[in-house]
Design a protein around this motif. Structure first.
Motif: not given
Length: 363
Positions: A129-131, A265-275
């Motif tokens: 919803v923020i874009g 090298t390995h990289f991992q990220s997680d983004i959780f969002f609620a709006g």
């Protein structure tokens, strides 16, 4: 002789009437004043103009279409991104960095050729919803508002609420390393079919009251490209699953984004969002969103985590003019240095407050 000319003119007139075409000029100019604390290692503040984006990135473009008959249409899009604070071009210095493409469409979908949006962009379109605002998901992953491909062929079809789409790029980024929109990976190298390739896919369903989407996006590296994707064996993968529901004057969106980078090298990220977005009146509406960012290093440990809270008020002065205020607050872990604003800075391990008041004009 007169009869021949009359017949020719009649045929031409019928053809022009049949193949009707339109061209539209459009755009957005959007910027504002911003304040940030803890913008330096010793806790200094920053006050100035919003640079990379306001509520939306500023742009202007040309869009055209021609009806070919029989349910077929051709179309084109040329769209420029710029910074209103100084007039410079965004997206790696391209004249038409947002998109530059041509295509043909029918009831069976549309095929597009040229620089175009990847399916990551479409997957986030309804749930986020923020874009691509100044305080947004982009502060954790600058690829998200720049999910586009050069040298690409794309398909998108919509069938009673179901959307199926995909793109394949022969060389995903031909611009030099100037900002997050340019990574110098033009591809199309003889003898190396993997260099700078990109492919994306989307499956989504939308109704009047809810929608869900899932996307898959793989970028390959190439020799000479911006590190760490400087080898065609290296990949950067984004997976998105999200959705939204509508209740009267309110909309709620939530989702999950995983980024896996397989390089030296390995990289991992997680983004959780609620709006959520709520319309108090047709002219006055509010947005709010919470974002949790989890980063894992090569050892698999969560070593740079952050939480971003965003609140935004928007007021339409007319159909084309809006004023808004956006407030963001970033909570950083001890090893994190994620700024609250796109293009901003913050001291490592410091929390940060950001406030922007802006004006947006559409044409």
């Amino acid at each position: 002789m007169k009869m021949r000319w009359s017949a020719a003119l009649l045929t031409a007139a019928m053809g022009l009437a049949h193949a009707q075409s339109t061209v539209t000029l459009y755009g957005i100019v959007d910027t504002g004043l911003s304040y940030y604390n803890h913008a330096t290692a010793n806790g200094g503040t920053s006050v100035g103009m919003a640079s990379l984006t306001g509520r939306l990135p500023s742009r202007w473009g040309l869009r055209g279409a021609e009806d070919l008959g029989g349910g077929f249409k051709t179309f084109f899009a040329l769209e420029n991104g710029f910074q209103p604070t100084n007039g410079t071009l965004n997206y790696g210095g391209r004249l038409f960095g947002i998109q530059a493409n041509v295509g043909i469409s029918s009831d069976y979908g549309a095929v597009t050729l040229g620089r175009q949006f990847g399916m990551t962009m479409y997957a986030l379109l309804n749930a986020d919803v923020i874009g691509p605002s100044i305080h947004s998901l982009s502060v954790f992953d600058s690829y998200l508002p720049n999910a586009r491909s050069d040298n690409a062929i794309g398909y998108m079809g919509k069938f009673r609420g179901l959307t199926i789409g995909g793109t394949y790029s022969f060389g995903r980024d031909a611009a030099g390393p100037a900002g997050p929109g340019g990574t110098n990976c033009p591809g199309q190298v003889p003898g190396n079919m993997l260099a700078c390739r990109q492919y994306t896919a989307l499956l989504a369903y939308d109704s009047a009251n809810f929608g869900v989407a899932a996307s898959y996006d793989v970028l390959r590296g190439g020799a000479g490209a911006t590190p760490p994707l400087n080898n065609s064996a290296y990949t950067d993968t984004h997976n998105i699953v999200d959705g939204y529901v509508v209740f009267g004057s309110a909309k709620i969106g939530l989702g999950w984004i995983r980024n896996n980078m397989a390089t030296a090298t390995h990289f991992q990220s997680d983004i959780f969002f609620a709006g959520a977005t709520y319309y108090a009146t047709p002219a006055l509406f509010f947005d709010a969103q919470g974002v949790r960012y989890l980063q894992r290093g090569a050892d698999g440990k969560k070593d740079a985590n952050s939480t971003l809270l965003i609140a935004r008020g928007n007021y339409l002065l007319s159909k084309r003019t809006m004023v808004y205020t956006s407030v963001g607050y970033m909570f950083n872990s001890a090893q994190a240095a994620n700024a609250v604003a796109a293009g901003g800075t913050v001291g490592a391990g410091m929390n940060q407050l950001g406030v922007t008041a802006g004006l947006q004009q559409k044409f």
